[in-house]
Write a protein that holds these residues in place. Sequence first.
Motif, PDB file in Angstrom:
ATOM      1  N   GLY A 214     -23.082  35.445 -16.749  1.00  0.00           N
ATOM      2  CA  GLY A 214     -24.335  35.536 -17.465  1.00  0.00           C
ATOM      3  C   GLY A 214     -25.068  36.816 -17.095  1.00  0.00           C
ATOM      4  N   ILE A 215     -25.507  37.547 -18.100  1.00  0.00           N
ATOM      5  CA  ILE A 215     -26.241  38.796 -17.881  1.00  0.00           C
ATOM      6  C   ILE A 215     -27.640  38.621 -18.446  1.00  0.00           C
ATOM      7  CG2 ILE A 215     -26.335  41.271 -18.308  1.00  0.00           C
ATOM      8  CD1 ILE A 215     -23.043  39.586 -18.854  1.00  0.00           C
ATOM      9  N   ASP A 216     -28.611  38.515 -17.565  1.00  0.00           N
ATOM     10  CA  ASP A 216     -30.004  38.314 -17.962  1.00  0.00           C
ATOM     11  C   ASP A 216     -30.737  39.634 -17.808  1.00  0.00           C
ATOM     12  OD1 ASP A 216     -32.468  37.373 -18.601  1.00  0.00           O
ATOM     13  OD2 ASP A 216     -32.386  35.613 -17.301  1.00  0.00           O
ATOM     14  N   LYS A 217     -31.046  40.288 -18.936  1.00  0.00           N
ATOM     15  CA  LYS A 217     -31.684  41.601 -18.901  1.00  0.00           C
ATOM     16  C   LYS A 217     -33.202  41.497 -18.816  1.00  0.00           C
ATOM     17  CE  LYS A 217     -28.081  43.500 -21.870  1.00  0.00           C
ATOM     18  NZ  LYS A 217     -27.825  44.110 -23.186  1.00  0.00           N
ATOM     19  N   GLN A 222     -37.665  32.392 -12.217  1.00  0.00           N
ATOM     20  CA  GLN A 222     -36.640  31.741 -11.415  1.00  0.00           C
ATOM     21  C   GLN A 222     -35.667  32.745 -10.799  1.00  0.00           C
ATOM     22  OE1 GLN A 222     -35.115  27.961 -13.308  1.00  0.00           O
ATOM     23  NE2 GLN A 222     -36.393  28.665 -15.002  1.00  0.00           N
ATOM     24  N   ASN A 223     -35.695  33.996 -11.272  1.00  0.00           N
ATOM     25  CA  ASN A 223     -34.849  35.055 -10.712  1.00  0.00           C
ATOM     26  C   ASN A 223     -35.544  35.730  -9.539  1.00  0.00           C
ATOM     27  OD1 ASN A 223     -32.910  34.682 -12.708  1.00  0.00           O
ATOM     28  ND2 ASN A 223     -33.821  36.213 -14.059  1.00  0.00           N
ATOM     29  N   TYR A 224     -34.751  36.350  -8.666  1.00  0.00           N
ATOM     30  CA  TYR A 224     -35.328  37.173  -7.605  1.00  0.00           C
ATOM     31  C   TYR A 224     -36.029  38.372  -8.238  1.00  0.00           C
ATOM     32  CZ  TYR A 224     -33.070  34.510  -3.919  1.00  0.00           C
ATOM     33  OH  TYR A 224     -32.709  33.508  -3.058  1.00  0.00           O
ATOM     34  N   GLY A 225     -37.139  38.791  -7.643  1.00  0.00           N
ATOM     35  CA  GLY A 225     -37.975  39.813  -8.245  1.00  0.00           C
ATOM     36  C   GLY A 225     -37.479  41.232  -8.062  1.00  0.00           C
ATOM     37  N   ASP A 226     -36.497  41.452  -7.191  1.00  0.00           N
ATOM     38  CA  ASP A 226     -35.918  42.782  -6.983  1.00  0.00           C
ATOM     39  C   ASP A 226     -34.979  43.072  -8.154  1.00  0.00           C
ATOM     40  OD1 ASP A 226     -35.009  45.147  -6.001  1.00  0.00           O
ATOM     41  OD2 ASP A 226     -33.948  44.317  -4.282  1.00  0.00           O
ATOM     42  N   PHE A 227     -35.559  43.403  -9.285  1.00  0.00           N
ATOM     43  CA  PHE A 227     -34.874  43.301 -10.565  1.00  0.00           C
ATOM     44  C   PHE A 227     -35.493  44.302 -11.529  1.00  0.00           C
ATOM     45  CE2 PHE A 227     -34.720  41.680 -14.836  1.00  0.00           C
ATOM     46  CZ  PHE A 227     -33.604  40.888 -14.963  1.00  0.00           C
ATOM     47  N   GLY A 228     -34.674  45.203 -12.054  1.00  0.00           N
ATOM     48  CA  GLY A 228     -35.172  46.150 -13.042  1.00  0.00           C
ATOM     49  C   GLY A 228     -34.225  46.294 -14.213  1.00  0.00           C
ATOM     50  N   GLY A 229     -32.915  46.131 -13.961  1.00  0.00           N
ATOM     51  CA  GLY A 229     -31.922  46.258 -15.013  1.00  0.00           C
ATOM     52  C   GLY A 229     -31.434  44.922 -15.509  1.00  0.00           C
ATOM     53  N   ALA A 230     -30.806  44.137 -14.614  1.00  0.00           N
ATOM     54  CA  ALA A 230     -30.279  42.834 -15.019  1.00  0.00           C
ATOM     55  C   ALA A 230     -29.972  41.994 -13.799  1.00  0.00           C
ATOM     56  CB  ALA A 230     -29.016  42.992 -15.866  1.00  0.00           C
ATOM     57  N   ASN A 231     -29.992  40.680 -14.013  1.00  0.00           N
ATOM     58  CA  ASN A 231     -29.452  39.728 -13.053  1.00  0.00           C
ATOM     59  C   ASN A 231     -28.081  39.314 -13.580  1.00  0.00           C
ATOM     60  OD1 ASN A 231     -29.215  37.877 -10.927  1.00  0.00           O
ATOM     61  ND2 ASN A 231     -30.036  36.231 -12.178  1.00  0.00           N
ATOM     62  N   ILE A 232     -27.026  39.642 -12.835  1.00  0.00           N
ATOM     63  CA  ILE A 232     -25.658  39.332 -13.236  1.00  0.00           C
ATOM     64  C   ILE A 232     -25.201  38.132 -12.413  1.00  0.00           C
ATOM     65  CG2 ILE A 232     -23.288  40.184 -13.353  1.00  0.00           C
ATOM     66  CD1 ILE A 232     -24.499  43.026 -13.538  1.00  0.00           C
ATOM     67  N   ASN A 233     -25.014  36.993 -13.095  1.00  0.00           N
ATOM     68  CA  ASN A 233     -24.659  35.752 -12.414  1.00  0.00           C
ATOM     69  C   ASN A 233     -23.222  35.364 -12.767  1.00  0.00           C
ATOM     70  OD1 ASN A 233     -25.095  33.320 -10.876  1.00  0.00           O
ATOM     71  ND2 ASN A 233     -25.206  32.230 -12.818  1.00  0.00           N
ATOM     72  N   ILE A 234     -22.354  35.343 -11.752  1.00  0.00           N
ATOM     73  CA  ILE A 234     -20.962  34.929 -11.923  1.00  0.00           C
ATOM     74  C   ILE A 234     -20.878  33.424 -11.685  1.00  0.00           C
ATOM     75  CG2 ILE A 234     -18.602  35.216 -11.084  1.00  0.00           C
ATOM     76  CD1 ILE A 234     -19.487  38.000 -10.053  1.00  0.00           C
ATOM     77  N   VAL A 235     -20.333  32.703 -12.645  1.00  0.00           N
ATOM     78  CA  VAL A 235     -20.124  31.262 -12.506  1.00  0.00           C
ATOM     79  C   VAL A 235     -18.660  31.035 -12.170  1.00  0.00           C
ATOM     80  CG1 VAL A 235     -20.262  29.017 -13.635  1.00  0.00           C
ATOM     81  CG2 VAL A 235     -21.961  30.778 -14.159  1.00  0.00           C
ATOM     82  N   SER A 236     -18.402  30.467 -11.003  1.00  0.00           N
ATOM     83  CA  SER A 236     -17.016  30.272 -10.570  1.00  0.00           C
ATOM     84  C   SER A 236     -16.348  29.171 -11.375  1.00  0.00           C
ATOM     85  CB  SER A 236     -16.967  29.938  -9.076  1.00  0.00           C
ATOM     86  OG  SER A 236     -17.674  28.745  -8.800  1.00  0.00           O
ATOM     87  N   LYS A 237     -15.046  29.277 -11.481  1.00  0.00           N
ATOM     88  CA  LYS A 237     -14.281  28.346 -12.305  1.00  0.00           C
ATOM     89  C   LYS A 237     -14.359  26.931 -11.733  1.00  0.00           C
ATOM     90  CE  LYS A 237     -11.131  29.967 -14.716  1.00  0.00           C
ATOM     91  NZ  LYS A 237      -9.946  30.662 -15.257  1.00  0.00           N
ATOM     92  N   ASN A 238     -14.556  25.958 -12.617  1.00  0.00           N
ATOM     93  CA  ASN A 238     -14.652  24.556 -12.237  1.00  0.00           C
ATOM     94  C   ASN A 238     -13.723  23.773 -13.144  1.00  0.00           C
ATOM     95  OD1 ASN A 238     -15.627  22.222 -10.946  1.00  0.00           O
ATOM     96  ND2 ASN A 238     -17.064  21.869 -12.632  1.00  0.00           N
ATOM     97  N   TYR A 239     -12.688  23.175 -12.588  1.00  0.00           N
ATOM     98  CA  TYR A 239     -11.684  22.494 -13.401  1.00  0.00           C
ATOM     99  C   TYR A 239     -12.037  21.023 -13.561  1.00  0.00           C
ATOM    100  CZ  TYR A 239      -7.179  21.049 -15.223  1.00  0.00           C
ATOM    101  OH  TYR A 239      -6.188  20.548 -16.015  1.00  0.00           O
TER     102      TYR A 239
END
Length: 947
Positions: A214-217, A222-239
């Motif tokens: 997920g790329i939140d521009k 709810q995101n950390y405030g050290d943020f100017g470009g994007a929050n890039i959230n990797i979701v690990s695989k769940n089977y």
Amino acid sequence: MRCIVLLCMLAMTTLGFAQDTGSIVGKLTDKEMNNEPLAFANVLIKGTTKGTTSDFDGLYEIADVEPGNYTLEFSFLGYETVEIPIEIVAGKVTTVNVPMGASEGMALDEVVVTTTARKDSEVALLLEQKKAVSLETSIGAQELARKGASDAATAVSKVTGISKQEGTGNVYVRGLGDRFNITTLNSLPLPSNNTSKKNIELELFGTSIIQSIGIDKTFNAQNYGDFGGANINIVSKNYTGSGFMELGLSTGLNTEAIGVDQFYLNDGPNTSGFYNQEIPSRPFDNQFDTSWNREEANTPINTGFSLKGGESFNLGENTRVNLFAVGSFSNNYKYREGENNGAPNVGNGLPNSEFDFNRWSYETATTLMGNLGLRFGEKHSLKYNILYLNNTEQRQEEFDGIIDREDDAPEGGGFIQRSTFDRTQLLINQLLGQHDFTERLTVNWGLGHNQVNNVVPDRRQNTLLPLNNNDPEGPKSFRLVSAASENHRFFQELQENELAANISTTYKFQKNEDEEYDGKITVGYNGRFKDVDFEATQFNYQFLDINNQPVVDHRDVDAYFEQYDVNSGLYQIRTFRGPESFEDALLPQTYGGDQYIHAAYATFQYRLAPKMVLFAGLRGEQINQNIEWNTVIQGEDENKLDTFEFLPSLALKYELNEKQNLRFAASKTYTLPQFKERAPFLFQEEINQDSFGNPALENSTNYNVDLRWEMFPTSSEIVSFGVFGKYIENPINTFLVVSAANDLSYANTGDSATAFGAELEVRFNVLENEKDNGEALLTERLAVGGNVSYLNTNQKLDSQKVSEETGLSAAFTNTEAPLQGASDIILNADVSFYKEFTENRNMTATLAGNYFSDRIFALGSTGRGHLVDKGFMTLDFISSFSLNEKLSLGLNLKNLLNPTIERVNENAEGDLDMDNPAIPGFLEDGPVTALSYKRGMNASLSLSYKF
């Protein structure tokens, strides 16, 4: 671009009032084979020609289904045909999971029908994007495979407005680089693996462990405030399916690497990547185990293998257990040759150093991941993730030419070789929980522990000069080498430990006539507690008795040290602190410290009207960053940063109709200096590129605004257009310090910067045909996607501000300049074709291209223009072939165009600082090439077999 926008607006008017559609997804399992996935079964909407077949995992998907009541028909040769009545709801994904048997009747309760979406499906993720209030873009495993993304860095570079930095896993979001972004795994923060960077390199995360990204521009509370470009959230695989195991093998080559007569590496590191070398007990006596000389390596053929498996089962009546594990190893050979030059002289335009260079490199990536999921009924779930990464790069680099036009080898003939092994180990443990106590009240929490260990053991560098400067092609020796550090052995270790915690409570209120809630309040806490420990020791070879230095064969440097030991009087070994006779000679240079961030936030979401939703938030962060150092530059000292940030955010979503949204977002965020940027430690990471930190560095403040229109013609298609703006107070930049060494450092280089841009994204199906061959319903589909972004940035540069605030001397060539890393244009496009030949055989082929225009690598200084990375285009071909229900092949051709990668120092142009006395003149004889090479084309063949 104007024509594209007009076409989009026309499409909006013609399609805007069409009825929305839904999608059907699900999984078929084989009751005859212990509920193994049932591949290549037929799925048909009865009474229509619309249908599909299940894939290797038993999964199927039928997109763009009009709302209404239907009957799904499931059939497979030799198995009982099953018919299931379903209702399709507009804008939702209906999941129908069916166990199929040979002849016995099937109980109705065996069929599971829900509206839960597949989290890695393009359709499901697009629907989530449509329903969300915030401006988040997601790319799932399905799309990653189609576009041939092998790692997270490549994956996010397919998203609008994002480009990847050449040769690294770093990305630029809307022209904002590493320091402006934040990376998380399952919404918990990730550490950096590199002293030079804030974010972990995304190349470390192979797509085999990724469910979605997920790329939140836009910022929300709810995101950390050290943020100017994007929050890039990797979701690990769940089977979540039934048991499986899959073996994967791959091989390939790089055309540049395979094209050299002989591939060279260095002594010491093994091919597995599990290697380290400690400082010997007698370093001042030159008692090192590794050779200075390069070594012949094996034929540079890339290989890889992976083994993954998963299982799901019930534990008792109400508990479901999900297990998934993957282990993989891959290697990669690379070769570069080209130009590598230093900064040009303003007077004559000639670079201070001028090299022809060769680089041989060998990379390894080892990944081990496992997760365990427990679901207790429908209300509570726990997940445990463990991830171990071991990534290495071994480099043999050689530079021939002018080392210093005014000193070392001024006429050429200088030779530098550097042997480097860089290893990063990352261990991540996460425990996540979700609890639906009531229909209205939900609690989510997470705990994470990250441990990073990065080592550069025994980096070796030799510098040899001609015996006579007027005879550059003649014999070489150490006689005229001016600095002891030019010949050295270097040992570095970075250790970082971080504990992170998230907890939030959500309460829904005011249920409407559709049995949904109009309002939602969330309150939560985030904590990050990190400690960093970095140390480095360098053993420099200071050459003495200049008149008696012998000739040295640059291909056999070992012979010199074998013949002459430290007692010969020809050289001595010393650290930056001094020779062995100094009491603290072996005391490493260090920096370290701790960082604590406590954050509380509250968000409020409410449907103001049937078509308008408000999402507002407030966040407060208390930041404490304490750093201590003991370096040669500034001795032993410490510095503390203590600040509180109050961060509001606002988002509005207006549903123009069932297919179109209009979104607005505004927020305030900050940019925090990193440990390395504040530590006065001299880093000599690259030839021609030294840097040190600045303890006076302060936060930047960012004000962000976004406006976007989006249309979803079908559940798998999108057209969107957006504009955005950013105002940055006190921006941080890398700059060239005015000194004899021309080192780089970091500073708040001006009062303000701005960024304005526009983004366009289009994804649609050109054709989709289905044909019944009597045994199965076969599909043929052609899909096209693309995105383009335009960006205009500007910042005010103030040399006097830097000097007054930091004590460092700055002399910016320009009074105004674009932001570092900002390309005016970024373009991504892909065309995918899918065809089924029989129920057991199919193919997918994708052609994907990427282009970014010129971008600044470093700001122009002391009369030189900006150091610019020239834009280029890449083109990749990705294909896969399913030969039967168990065996599949893949053929990938990456970087088909093989463009020249080039960095140039441009002429001084634009708003020049004519009154700065530190600028002796302006470069007018450029542009001057700083770096130039080709990457080569990568070809790979893969095979996977499912048991």
